[in-house]
Design a protein around this motif. Structure first.
Motif, PDB file in Angstrom:
ATOM      1  N   THR A 169      74.153  64.696  25.601  1.00 33.05           N
ATOM      2  CA  THR A 169      72.777  65.093  25.882  1.00 33.05           C
ATOM      3  C   THR A 169      71.825  64.503  24.849  1.00 33.05           C
ATOM      4  O   THR A 169      70.763  63.970  25.198  1.00 33.05           O
ATOM      5  CB  THR A 169      72.655  66.627  25.881  1.00 33.05           C
ATOM      6  N   PHE A 214      64.576  67.483  34.770  1.00 30.97           N
ATOM      7  CA  PHE A 214      65.557  68.482  34.349  1.00 30.97           C
ATOM      8  C   PHE A 214      66.109  69.166  35.590  1.00 30.97           C
ATOM      9  O   PHE A 214      65.371  69.529  36.499  1.00 30.97           O
ATOM     10  CB  PHE A 214      64.904  69.514  33.420  1.00 30.97           C
ATOM     11  N   SER A 244      68.683  72.261  37.128  1.00 34.41           N
ATOM     12  CA  SER A 244      69.377  73.506  36.790  1.00 34.41           C
ATOM     13  C   SER A 244      69.887  74.153  38.067  1.00 34.41           C
ATOM     14  O   SER A 244      69.211  74.176  39.097  1.00 34.41           O
ATOM     15  CB  SER A 244      68.448  74.453  36.033  1.00 34.41           C
ATOM     16  N   THR A 245      71.082  74.612  37.994  1.00 33.88           N
ATOM     17  CA  THR A 245      71.686  75.385  39.082  1.00 33.88           C
ATOM     18  C   THR A 245      72.281  76.637  38.467  1.00 33.88           C
ATOM     19  O   THR A 245      72.131  76.891  37.268  1.00 33.88           O
ATOM     20  CB  THR A 245      72.784  74.570  39.801  1.00 33.88           C
ATOM     21  N   PHE A 247      75.085  75.041  35.842  1.00 31.28           N
ATOM     22  CA  PHE A 247      74.821  74.098  34.744  1.00 31.28           C
ATOM     23  C   PHE A 247      73.336  73.776  34.624  1.00 31.28           C
ATOM     24  O   PHE A 247      72.560  74.043  35.525  1.00 31.28           O
ATOM     25  CB  PHE A 247      75.634  72.802  34.932  1.00 31.28           C
ATOM     26  N   ILE A 248      73.016  73.185  33.491  1.00 28.35           N
ATOM     27  CA  ILE A 248      71.687  72.643  33.235  1.00 28.35           C
ATOM     28  C   ILE A 248      71.872  71.168  32.918  1.00 28.35           C
ATOM     29  O   ILE A 248      72.763  70.808  32.143  1.00 28.35           O
ATOM     30  CB  ILE A 248      70.999  73.356  32.050  1.00 28.35           C
TER      31      ILE A 248
END
Length: 154
Positions: free
Chosen positions: A4, A141, A143-144, A147-148
Motif C-alpha cells: 500500500t 479508494f 471498500s467492501t 477489504f479496503i
C-alpha cells in the motif's frame, strides 16, 4: 502494508513528476524562470537540450546576440569617443558620430529578433512538455465488507 505504501508513493510521484514550464518574467536582466531558479542564456541552453527544435532556435538567437553586442559596443564606443572629444573642447566628427548611431540603429532590430527567437524557443519547449509529460491517471479508494483497497487507472 508495504504494498500500500509503495502504491501511494507511486501515485504521488506520477502526480508531481510533470515537467516544469519555463516562465517568462521581467526582473533585473533575467527573463526566464524554471521553478524557483532564474535562468541565464547558458542555463536556458542546458534546459532546452531535450527539445531539438527549441535548442536550434536558441542557438540561432545566441548568434544574433553576439552580432548585436558587437555592433552595439562599436557604435557606443564611436559615439562615446566623440562625446569625450566634445567635452574636452575638440571638434565633433560627424562621420564617426553618425556611423556610431547607425551601428546602434542596426543592433537594435537584431536584438529584438534575438529576443523573439528565445521566446519562441521557450514556447516550443513548454508546449512539448504539456503534450508528452501528462499521463492521465485516476485514483480511487475501494471498500467492501471484507477489504479496503486503492485502485489506480492509467
Amino acid at each position: 502494508m508495504k504494498t500500500t505504501f509503495t502504491l501511494l508513493l507511486l501515485v504521488f510521484n506520477l502526480i508531481i513528476s510533470q515537467g516544469q514550464e519555463i516562465k517568462k518574467i521581467s526582473t533585473g536582466g533575467y527573463h526566464y524562470q524554471l521553478g524557483d531558479d532564474f535562468l541565464n542564456i547558458s542555463d536556458l541552453d542546458r534546459v532546452l537540450e531535450s527539445n531539438k527544435e527549441a535548442h536550434r532556435l536558441l542557438y540561432d538567437a545566441r548568434q544574433y546576440r553576439g552580432i548585436s553586442q558587437i555592433l552595439g559596443f562599436a557604435g557606443g564606443a564611436l559615439i562615446g569617443y566623440q562625446l569625450g572629444n566634445l567635452i574636452a573642447g575638440k571638434d565633433f566628427d560627424n562621420v564617426q558620430g553618425f556611423l556610431g548611431a547607425g551601428l546602434i540603429a542596426i543592433a537594435i532590430p537584431i536584438n529584438i529578433k534575438q529576443t523573439r527567437k528565445i521566446d519562441t524557443a521557450v514556447d516550443i519547449y513548454n508546449s512539448g512538455l504539456t503534450d508528452s509529460a501528462y499521463i492521465p491517471t485516476q485514483l480511487s479508494f475501494l471498500s467492501t465488507g471484507n477489504f479496503i483497497g486503492l485502485s489506480i487507472r492509467f
